[in-house]
Motif scaffolding. Structure first.
Motif, PDB file in Angstrom:
ATOM      1  N   ALA A 164       0.848  -1.189   0.000  1.00  0.00           N
ATOM      2  CA  ALA A 164       0.000   0.000   0.000  1.00  0.00           C
ATOM      3  C   ALA A 164       0.881   1.237   0.000  1.00  0.00           C
ATOM      4  N   VAL A 165       0.556   2.168  -0.835  1.00  0.00           N
ATOM      5  CA  VAL A 165       1.284   3.436  -0.864  1.00  0.00           C
ATOM      6  C   VAL A 165       0.416   4.452  -1.585  1.00  0.00           C
ATOM      7  N   VAL A 166       0.520   5.692  -1.162  1.00  0.00           N
ATOM      8  CA  VAL A 166      -0.171   6.799  -1.815  1.00  0.00           C
ATOM      9  C   VAL A 166       0.847   7.892  -2.054  1.00  0.00           C
ATOM     10  N   ASP A 167       0.857   8.439  -3.261  1.00  0.00           N
ATOM     11  CA  ASP A 167       1.674   9.629  -3.472  1.00  0.00           C
ATOM     12  C   ASP A 167       0.995  10.566  -4.453  1.00  0.00           C
ATOM     13  N   ALA A 168       1.371  11.830  -4.390  1.00  0.00           N
ATOM     14  CA  ALA A 168       0.776  12.850  -5.235  1.00  0.00           C
ATOM     15  C   ALA A 168       1.753  13.993  -5.413  1.00  0.00           C
ATOM     16  N   GLU A 169       1.644  14.658  -6.562  1.00  0.00           N
ATOM     17  CA  GLU A 169       2.469  15.818  -6.862  1.00  0.00           C
ATOM     18  C   GLU A 169       1.678  17.089  -6.554  1.00  0.00           C
ATOM     19  N   PHE A 170       2.349  18.071  -5.937  1.00  0.00           N
ATOM     20  CA  PHE A 170       1.706  19.334  -5.624  1.00  0.00           C
ATOM     21  C   PHE A 170       2.627  20.493  -5.991  1.00  0.00           C
ATOM     22  N   PRO A 171       2.043  21.625  -6.387  1.00  0.00           N
ATOM     23  CA  PRO A 171       2.842  22.835  -6.562  1.00  0.00           C
ATOM     24  C   PRO A 171       3.108  23.469  -5.200  1.00  0.00           C
ATOM     25  N   PRO A 172       4.049  24.399  -5.115  1.00  0.00           N
ATOM     26  CA  PRO A 172       4.336  25.046  -3.828  1.00  0.00           C
ATOM     27  C   PRO A 172       3.306  26.141  -3.528  1.00  0.00           C
ATOM     28  N   ALA A 173       2.075  25.695  -3.303  1.00  0.00           N
ATOM     29  CA  ALA A 173       0.971  26.621  -3.066  1.00  0.00           C
ATOM     30  C   ALA A 173       0.318  26.301  -1.730  1.00  0.00           C
ATOM     31  N   VAL A 174      -0.353  27.302  -1.146  1.00  0.00           N
ATOM     32  CA  VAL A 174      -0.944  27.152   0.187  1.00  0.00           C
ATOM     33  C   VAL A 174      -1.916  25.983   0.234  1.00  0.00           C
ATOM     34  N   GLU A 175      -2.704  25.790  -0.837  1.00  0.00           N
ATOM     35  CA  GLU A 175      -3.715  24.723  -0.805  1.00  0.00           C
ATOM     36  C   GLU A 175      -3.108  23.330  -0.818  1.00  0.00           C
ATOM     37  N   ALA A 176      -1.801  23.197  -1.074  1.00  0.00           N
ATOM     38  CA  ALA A 176      -1.168  21.880  -1.072  1.00  0.00           C
ATOM     39  C   ALA A 176      -1.272  21.215   0.287  1.00  0.00           C
ATOM     40  N   ALA A 177      -1.207  21.982   1.375  1.00  0.00           N
ATOM     41  CA  ALA A 177      -1.296  21.394   2.711  1.00  0.00           C
ATOM     42  C   ALA A 177      -2.663  20.756   2.925  1.00  0.00           C
ATOM     43  N   ARG A 178      -3.714  21.426   2.491  1.00  0.00           N
ATOM     44  CA  ARG A 178      -5.064  20.860   2.646  1.00  0.00           C
ATOM     45  C   ARG A 178      -5.198  19.570   1.845  1.00  0.00           C
ATOM     46  N   GLN A 179      -4.690  19.565   0.627  1.00  0.00           N
ATOM     47  CA  GLN A 179      -4.774  18.372  -0.211  1.00  0.00           C
ATOM     48  C   GLN A 179      -3.950  17.233   0.374  1.00  0.00           C
ATOM     49  N   ALA A 180      -2.798  17.550   0.951  1.00  0.00           N
ATOM     50  CA  ALA A 180      -1.961  16.520   1.571  1.00  0.00           C
ATOM     51  C   ALA A 180      -2.643  15.940   2.801  1.00  0.00           C
ATOM     52  N   ARG A 181      -3.321  16.789   3.573  1.00  0.00           N
ATOM     53  CA  ARG A 181      -4.069  16.276   4.741  1.00  0.00           C
ATOM     54  C   ARG A 181      -5.155  15.306   4.308  1.00  0.00           C
ATOM     55  N   GLN A 182      -5.780  15.576   3.176  1.00  0.00           N
ATOM     56  CA  GLN A 182      -6.813  14.654   2.694  1.00  0.00           C
ATOM     57  C   GLN A 182      -6.200  13.314   2.307  1.00  0.00           C
ATOM     58  N   LEU A 183      -4.993  13.333   1.724  1.00  0.00           N
ATOM     59  CA  LEU A 183      -4.295  12.078   1.418  1.00  0.00           C
ATOM     60  C   LEU A 183      -4.073  11.265   2.686  1.00  0.00           C
ATOM     61  N   VAL A 184      -3.621  11.937   3.742  1.00  0.00           N
ATOM     62  CA  VAL A 184      -3.354  11.249   5.009  1.00  0.00           C
ATOM     63  C   VAL A 184      -4.647  10.704   5.597  1.00  0.00           C
ATOM     64  N   THR A 185      -5.686  11.510   5.595  1.00  0.00           N
ATOM     65  CA  THR A 185      -6.979  11.075   6.152  1.00  0.00           C
ATOM     66  C   THR A 185      -7.501   9.847   5.418  1.00  0.00           C
ATOM     67  N   ASP A 186      -7.476   9.893   4.084  1.00  0.00           N
ATOM     68  CA  ASP A 186      -7.968   8.764   3.292  1.00  0.00           C
ATOM     69  C   ASP A 186      -7.098   7.528   3.497  1.00  0.00           C
ATOM     70  N   GLY A 187      -5.772   7.719   3.538  1.00  0.00           N
ATOM     71  CA  GLY A 187      -4.877   6.582   3.713  1.00  0.00           C
ATOM     72  C   GLY A 187      -5.040   5.925   5.063  1.00  0.00           C
ATOM     73  N   CYS A 188      -5.108   6.724   6.120  1.00  0.00           N
ATOM     74  CA  CYS A 188      -5.262   6.151   7.467  1.00  0.00           C
ATOM     75  C   CYS A 188      -6.583   5.391   7.590  1.00  0.00           C
ATOM     76  N   ARG A 189      -7.628   5.905   6.976  1.00  0.00           N
ATOM     77  CA  ARG A 189      -8.918   5.207   7.022  1.00  0.00           C
ATOM     78  C   ARG A 189      -8.822   3.878   6.276  1.00  0.00           C
ATOM     79  N   ARG A 190      -8.189   3.895   5.117  1.00  0.00           N
ATOM     80  CA  ARG A 190      -8.074   2.693   4.292  1.00  0.00           C
ATOM     81  C   ARG A 190      -7.221   1.634   4.979  1.00  0.00           C
ATOM     82  N   TRP A 191      -6.180   2.075   5.700  1.00  0.00           N
ATOM     83  CA  TRP A 191      -5.224   1.127   6.284  1.00  0.00           C
ATOM     84  C   TRP A 191      -5.527   0.794   7.740  1.00  0.00           C
ATOM     85  N   GLY A 192      -6.650   1.274   8.262  1.00  0.00           N
ATOM     86  CA  GLY A 192      -7.004   0.969   9.644  1.00  0.00           C
ATOM     87  C   GLY A 192      -6.110   1.626  10.661  1.00  0.00           C
TER      88      GLY A 192
END
Length: 241
Positions: free
Chosen positions: A112-140
């Motif tokens: 299991a692994v998740v990765d994503a590319e982001f520009p150096p923009a403020v909204e990148a932190a919000r999008q990265a938090r969503q990756l973590v939230t979704d991953g933690c839910r998926r992986w228990g």
């Protein structure tokens, strides 16, 4: 001096194999390290270094492979394996044939692994938090959602504020731990700088990461760095208990 004496590092883009040929001595250690780390940055999962056609004239230079494996041991979904017919390299799982090494690679799949590319923009932190939230839910690993979001916010915030380059955010579970990493394209290494104003995005230095993660660090890589951290479910359960 023959032109084929220098060490060459060739990446097979269709697989996880990196082929090394020529001669490895101390002058070529950096070439090997950078080539392997570049491939490990580019793709999640284990990599096989095929040293069948590599002549290692300096026993000390062989340590580069174990050194790379130590460097990446806490990266998300990363490992280094060897095809080494000589059996002289220590500290790295090795097979005498490439077929054997590829079988070893298949036996340790990227679960299991998740990765994503982001520009150096403020909204990148919000999008990265969503990756973590979704991953933690998926992986228990629900108990690591909050600390994982804190850590990734700071990792991404540091890129936005200081590196100011595109970034790759990668995360993966390993047993009951969460491994997070952010790769950027700045050679500037992170350091504790103390608290920052509360109205900034991220910017609290690495103090929060040090608080929520059991281990963290930064690895210089070609064209930038990887900043990583490891969070343990057991730490959160103990805190709640």
């Amino acid at each position: 001096m023959p032109t084929d004496v220098r060490c060459r590092v060739e990446t097979d883009r269709s697989s996880g194999v990196v082929r090394l040929t020529g001669v490895l001595d101390r002058s070529e250690v950096r070439t090997v390290r950078d080539g392997l780390l570049a491939r490990l940055c580019a793709r999640p999962g284990p990599v096989v270094a095929d040293v069948t056609d590599l002549r290692m004239t300096d026993p000390a230079a062989r340590d580069v492979f174990a050194g790379v494996r130590r460097e990446i041991r806490d990266w998300p979904a990363a490992d280094l394996l060897l095809c080494d017919p000589t059996g002289t390299v220590e500290g790295v799982p090795a097979w005498p044939t490439l077929d054997g090494a590829m079988a070893g690679l298949a036996a340790a799949p990227m679960a299991a692994v998740v990765d994503a590319e982001f520009p150096p923009a403020v909204e990148a932190a919000r999008q990265a938090r969503q990756l973590v939230t979704d991953g933690c839910r998926r992986w228990g690993l629900d108990e690591l959602t909050e600390p994982g979001c804190i850590a990734v916010t700071e990792l991404v915030g540091n890129v936005v504020a200081h590196a100011r380059t595109p970034m790759t955010v990668r995360l993966a579970p390993r047993d009951s731990t969460l491994h997070l990493a952010v790769r950027d394209h700045s050679s500037r290494q992170p350091a504790f700088t103390g608290p920052a104003p509360l109205d900034t995005v991220g910017g609290r230095g690495l103090l929060l990461i040090d608080t929520v993660a059991r281990r963290w660090g930064s690895s210089p890589v070609p064209d930038g760095k990887v900043v990583w951290c490891v969070l343990y479910a057991a730490d959160e359960l103990a805190a709640d208990g």
